[in-house]
Design an enzyme around this catalytic site. Structure first.
Site, short mmCIF file in Angstrom:
data_model
loop_
_atom_site.label_atom_id
_atom_site.label_comp_id
_atom_site.label_asym_id
_atom_site.label_seq_id
_atom_site.Cartn_x
_atom_site.Cartn_y
_atom_site.Cartn_z
N ASP A 1 0.77 -1.20 0.07
CA ASP A 1 -0.66 -0.16 0.04
C ASP A 1 0.92 1.61 -0.07
OD1 ASP A 1 -3.43 -0.41 0.33
OD2 ASP A 1 -2.15 -1.77 1.76
N ASP A 2 0.69 2.40 0.00
CA ASP A 2 1.17 3.89 -0.28
C ASP A 2 2.32 3.48 -1.34
OD1 ASP A 2 0.04 3.71 2.46
OD2 ASP A 2 1.68 3.21 3.90
N ASN A 3 3.80 3.98 -1.25
CA ASN A 3 4.59 3.75 -2.28
C ASN A 3 4.28 2.91 -3.01
OD1 ASN A 3 4.49 6.01 -0.12
ND2 ASN A 3 6.45 6.65 -1.14
N TRP A 4 3.27 2.01 -3.91
CA TRP A 4 3.56 0.45 -4.15
C TRP A 4 3.66 0.39 -5.65
CZ3 TRP A 4 0.07 -1.65 -7.07
CH2 TRP A 4 -0.89 -0.29 -7.17
#
Length: 719
Positions: A312-315
């Site tokens: 998730d996030d910076n994926w």
């Protein structure tokens, strides 16, 4: 099995609480969270330690000294109407100035574009000027026409830090920036930093990367009435920089521009059918992310630690079903889950350890600003709600670990949450045992989801359920995530030379023009021929919403000849409609299910069986085509009734029987059979007592289940 397989967030200053809850919940791992540190007492407690790092943030001092290494994005101003022959456009008028800053370097301005949106023509450079002092672009215009400015902007506040900062009221805590590892000096700094970090954290067993380099696109606005300007968890808009754009030209032989990313302010969302330019950019950035990411993973491994990644996030660039994920060398993947489809996404990734992070997070405020661990919150109810969503998917595929995130000190004030987690962890560990040594029994039919992205977007669209809940396909996936069928994901290119022989049912669900319905892919006659032949030979094509829609040719739905229905978009206003009777198929549509309709649905040749209507128009139909079937559903919304309805359709059209072996006869109860351990797991998805019967291997099993109960029954063997 009441211990292990659980990761607990620890908190410095709450050592006794941390260790007490670790004992209560049987945690074998303690982790830190954003804004928290683990004390020596916790580090030396005998638990394994996960340490959370986000490689691109926590480097403010270095970034301030190397400002060209900040990450960037293209922004597009809101179209403005020119009243006079010139127009002044304040670039940051629409955007949150704590998140963005105009990149007006000479290098950055090479990629700026000014468009006349009335004519959709770009203006030459000599027709506009920019003032760095005021941040205003002045444009020579044609009165009464609309104009936009697309420009590069520095991202000066890392979005997850920004969200956590606002959500948890961090006050004067420093705003974190993100560095861009595409700059060689930034990547070199990052690798040296990680070597040092590993040396400084000898107690860490697992380095849990909070994803890698580029965050999902999340643009905030200047007006709190529209703080969220654009969000897309699968977008590549935040990956741009002048160096990468220049290198792209050298590698692919053509240049990208701002318009390729901003689309006149609509931006290139994942819900749009990808064109070659977007696909090439994703491939280009993905290759860099894999190469640089592998270098960081190798550093962690050289330090004797395991490397997990939080999906998730910076994926961006980490897509686990790209066919390249194994190149990173990650040992495990962690996925936060609200829903069943997210658990299925995690379970199929090629890593040794799959871990899901339960919701709610231990934050004061939850989704949409709702109270969670604050006055008025009911986190115990929230935890149970999310668990019921996820549990049915966990019965289908193995997940080895689970955990929580956030601030443990908040949870102790809510005994309802503690009790809910007691039960959830017991059930999670019980379900995990079912998967030891084998897979659950599946029904014969193999189901494929057909859309423009294919395997790349296996078990996902572009966000969590609550962010994409207006999309038909996400509802189909959520229902399908707990059903006893093998599922795979196909792109239109995958069937260009023919549908795989293993596929029994193909589902195409979406709205006209989106990536899920397919848009311009339906102009491919050869692909349509192959799909038509597959149905003619016995396949079942299920269309939901506006499947195969394309505003070209004699029909709006390009598979109307297989579905027996089409949708009138205005071409048939003066035409008559086929008169029909409703032919109910007993048991197909569960009693109490609301049938959703769609305006304009009409029969093509009058031969389709109308199984249900809405507002007097066909809503669910069946059509015989050769040896196969076409099934049309005007709309679909996930729920207890519709997930059983979807199961009924697949079973009836492939088995001719809606309750074969391994299927509960009660709509609220789902079943998973594990022949290798001689167990049948039954789950009650309702808040009421339920009775059920299940047939398996020639025997009938009956059970009474309490609200939300997981009940396990032994399979009786003749031996």
């Amino acid at each position: 099995m009441n211990r292990g397989n659980f990761t607990l967030p620890g908190e410095s200053g709450y050592e006794n609480l941390t260790l007490e809850m670790a004992k209560r919940w049987g945690a074998d791992v303690i982790r830190d969270s954003d804004g928290t540190k683990l004390s020596s007492e916790i580090l030396n407690s005998g638990h394994k330690i996960y340490s959370t790092i986000c490689p691109v943030r926590e480097h403010n001092e270095w970034i301030r000294e190397n400002k060209l290494t900040r990450q960037q994005t293209f922004l597009c101003t809101t179209p403005m109407v020119a009243i006079e022959k010139s127009l002044n456009v304040d670039l940051m008028n629409d955007f949150f100035d704590e998140q963005f800053e105009v990149n007006d370097t000479s290098d950055g301005m090479r990629y700026w574009q000014v468009y006349n949106r009335t004519t959709e023509q770009e203006l030459p450079r000599d027709m506009w000027t920019y003032s760095a002092e005021t941040g205003v672009v002045t444009i020579e215009t044609t009165p009464m026409q609309q104009y936009t400015v697309s420009f590069l902007a520095w991202r000066i506040w890392e979005e997850i830090s920004m969200y956590n900062h606002v959500t948890n009221d961090w006050g004067d805590k420093e705003h974190l920036m993100q560095l861009n590892p595409y700059r060689p000096e930034a990547l070199d700094y990052l690798k040296k930093w990680l070597v040092h970090w590993c040396e400084e954290n000898p107690d860490t067993d697992v380095v849990r990367f909070t994803s890698l380099f580029y965050n999902f696109t999340w643009m905030w606005g200047s007006n709190d009435r529209r703080r969220n300007v654009f969000t897309d968890w699968a977008s590549y808009n935040f990956t741009v920089c002048t160096e990468a754009l220049d290198d792209f030209v050298n590698e692919y032989g053509y240049a990208l521009c701002a318009e390729d990313f901003v689309r006149g302010g609509r931006y290139y969302a994942t819900h749009r059918v990808p064109n070659k330019r977007k696909s090439d950019w994703m491939e280009f950035i993905g290759k860099f992310v894999r190469q640089a990411g592998r270098e960081l993973v190798d550093i962690v491994h050289a330090a004797g630690k395991l490397a997990y990644v939080f999906y998730d996030d910076n994926w961006v660039g980490l897509e686990p079903y790209s066919g390249h994920f194994s190149e990173f060398g990650f040992d495990g993947l962690v996925k936060c889950v609200f829903s069943g489809f997210e658990a299925r996404l995690c379970a199929g990734v090629p890593v040794d350890t799959h871990e899901i992070r339960f919701h709610p997070y231990l934050f004061p405020v939850g989704l949409g600003g709702a109270p969670t661990f604050s006055e008025g919150g009911r986190p115990g109810d929230d935890a149970l709600k999310y668990w019921i969503n996820v549990r049915r998917a966990l019965l289908r595929e193995r997940i080895e670990r689970c955990g929580l995130g956030g601030y443990l000190s908040l949870a102790i004030k809510y005994p309802d949450f503690l009790k809910a987690m007691d039960n959830i962890l017991d059930e999670f560990r019980q379900v995990l045992q079912f998967h030891d040594g084998g897979v659950p029994h599946s029904q014969r039919a193999k189901v494929a989801i057909l859309h423009a992205w294919g395997k790349l977007r296996t078990w996902t669209l572009s966000g969590h359920f609550h962010e994409t809940d207006k999309n038909i396909l996400i509802h189909v996936l959520e229902s399908l995530s707990g059903l006893p069928f093998d599922v795979e994901f196909l792109s239109f290119d995958d069937i260009k030379s023919g549908v795989p022989n293993s596929i029994d049912v193909i589902i195409n669900a979406g709205n006209a023009g989106d990536a899920w319905s397919g848009g311009e892919y339906w102009a491919d006659v050869e692909m349509i021929d192959n799909l038509t032949k597959w149905v003619n030979d016995g396949g079942v094509f299920v269309g939901v919403g506006e499947p195969s829609a394309l505003q070209s040719g004699h029909s709006f739905l390009r598979m109307s000849h297989v579905l027996g229905v089409d949708i009138d978009i205005g071409d048939y206003t003066c035409h008559g409609r086929w008169v029909f009777d409703v032919e109910e198929l007993p048991g197909l549509i569960p009693d109490g299910m609301e049938v959703l309709g769609r305006s304009g649905v009409m029969l093509t040749d009058g031969k389709a069986r109308v199984l249900a209507t809405a507002n007097g128009e066909p809503a669910i139909t069946e059509y015989s085509f050769g040896k196969g079937r076409g099934i049309y559903c005007a709309d679909f919304e996930h729920g207890i009734y519709t997930q059983r309805f979807l199961q009924n359709i697949i079973l009836q059209m492939t088995e001719g029987n809606m309750t074969p072996e391994g299927i509960s006869n009660d709509i609220y109860v789902e079943c998973a059979v594990y022949p290798h351990v001689n167990k049948i797991a039954l789950i009650n998805n309702s808040s009421q007592n339920r009775s059920t019967k299940v047939a398996y291997d020639g025997k009938i099993y009956e059970a009474e289940l309490k609200p939300f109960e997981l009940r396990v029954t032994d399979i009786v063997t003749d031996s």
